[in-house]
Design an enzyme around this catalytic site. Structure first.
Site, PDB file in Angstrom:
ATOM      1  N   ASN A  95       0.873  -1.178   0.000  1.00  0.00           N
ATOM      2  CA  ASN A  95       0.000   0.000   0.000  1.00  0.00           C
ATOM      3  C   ASN A  95       0.908   1.226   0.000  1.00  0.00           C
ATOM      4  OD1 ASN A  95      -1.758   2.074   0.573  1.00  0.00           O
ATOM      5  ND2 ASN A  95      -2.338   1.327   2.605  1.00  0.00           N
TER       6      ASN A  95
ATOM      7  N   GLY B 245       3.010   2.204  10.841  1.00  0.00           N
ATOM      8  CA  GLY B 245       3.961   3.301  10.654  1.00  0.00           C
ATOM      9  C   GLY B 245       4.718   3.674  11.921  1.00  0.00           C
TER      10      GLY B 245
ATOM     11  N   SER C 180       3.961  -2.219  10.253  1.00  0.00           N
ATOM     12  CA  SER C 180       5.419  -2.296  10.381  1.00  0.00           C
ATOM     13  C   SER C 180       6.000  -3.646   9.956  1.00  0.00           C
ATOM     14  CB  SER C 180       5.861  -1.920  11.801  1.00  0.00           C
ATOM     15  OG  SER C 180       5.448  -0.594  12.107  1.00  0.00           O
TER      16      SER C 180
HETATM   17  P1  13P Z   1       3.355   0.324   7.674  1.00  0.00           P
HETATM   18  O1  13P Z   1       3.860  -0.939   7.037  1.00  0.00           O
HETATM   19  O2  13P Z   1       4.061   1.555   7.177  1.00  0.00           O
HETATM   20  O3  13P Z   1       3.297   0.225   9.161  1.00  0.00           O
HETATM   21  O4  13P Z   1       1.841   0.497   7.171  1.00  0.00           O
HETATM   22  C1  13P Z   1       0.956  -0.563   7.291  1.00  0.00           C
HETATM   23  C2  13P Z   1      -0.277  -0.221   6.556  1.00  0.00           C
HETATM   24  O5  13P Z   1      -1.040   0.629   6.961  1.00  0.00           O
HETATM   25  C3  13P Z   1      -0.544  -0.930   5.285  1.00  0.00           C
HETATM   26  O6  13P Z   1      -1.822  -0.684   4.838  1.00  0.00           O
END
Ligand code: 13P
Length: 256
Positions: free
Chosen positions: A16, A180, A220
């Site tokens: 994503n 994130g 993450s």
């Molecule tokens: P991260 O991998 O940056 O934590 O984001 C996960 C996410 O929201 C994927 O849709």
């Protein structure tokens, strides 16, 4: 989940890209990914560039094993909906998958379970595969209501979806506090929530639907933690944010 058959599910790794990448940057990354795994057969791969880059990325991945996903979609097919993008427009570009109910849509843009359900049903009617995202906030986890919150998001998000249509549903469990932040749910905790989701699918539908339901983990996911997550019985894939933005990180995740 004991007795449930993992062999019935193909691993599914999705990227994503969120609100990142100009058209030029998206094309460059798509080309790198096609080089890296245009012919991978044993894993479903999807990338979801921003809307503005979808039509430039589509011809690059067309005919490869990489599917094109959108990050959101309107709950109506057409009409006076300024700023929205319809399922018809997504199909027109060659999109096959759509991410719905992402935590950023729920918590930043106020999308309700009811609105997300409307989108899920419309996506399915239009022949798209819907990735329904669910997940608890940190506060909800601390209150011990993770299973209740996630269960309700699944049940309400899937209201009116038939057993037949469940073939085109993927669930992504993304604990909000892990997105994130660099914090990942432990593989054991993630697997436990996935098991709750799979049991719910068995009770709402059937054992067969539950056996076939692909449940991704998101939050993450990185090259160094994907393997232990994917080793869990109920974790069938990953929905990757930050680490899907470079081939250097995304390729090893797909090749977990
Ligand atoms: P991260 O991998 O940056 O934590 O984001 C996960 C996410 O929201 C994927 O849709």
């Amino acid at each position: 989940m004991k007795g449930y058959t993992r062999e019935m599910r193909t691993p599914f790794i999705a990227g994503n890209w969120k609100m990142h990448k100009t058209i030029g940057e998206a094309v460059a990354l798509a080309n790198e990914l096609v080089q890296a795994f245009g012919s991978v057969q044993d894993t479903t791969i999807m990338i979801a560039p921003p809307f503005t880059a979808l039509s430039a990325v589509a011809p690059i991945i067309s005919g490869t094993t990489i599917a094109l996903g959108a990050q959101n979609m309107a709950s109506e097919l057409s009409g006076a909906h300024t700023g929205e993008v319809s399922a018809l427009m997504l199909r027109d570009i060659g999109v096959s998958h759509v991410i719905l109910g992402h935590s950023e849509r729920r918590h930043v843009y106020g999308e309700s379970n009811e609105l997300i359900n409307k989108k899920v049903k419309l996506a399915l009617e239009q022949g798209l595969t819907a990735i329904l995202c669910v997940g608890e906030t940190e506060q909800e986890r601390e209150q011990g209501i993770t299973n209740k919150v996630v269960g309700e998001q699944c049940e309400k998000g899937l209201a009116g979806v038939s057993s037949e249509q469940m073939k085109k549903i993927v669930i992504a469990y993304e604990p909000v506090w892990a997105i994130g932040t660099g914090k990942t749910a432990t593989p054991e905790d993630a697997d436990a929530t996935h098991e709750v989701i799979r049991k719910l699918a068995a009770s709402l539908y059937s054992r067969e639907v539950a056996d076939k339901l692909v449940i991704q983990y998101g939050g993450s996911v990185k090259p160094d933690n994907v393997k232990e997550l994917m080793a869990k019985e109920n974790i069938d894939g990953a929905l990757v944010g930050g680490a899907s933005l470079t081939a250097a990180q995304f390729v090893p995740i797909v090749n977990f």
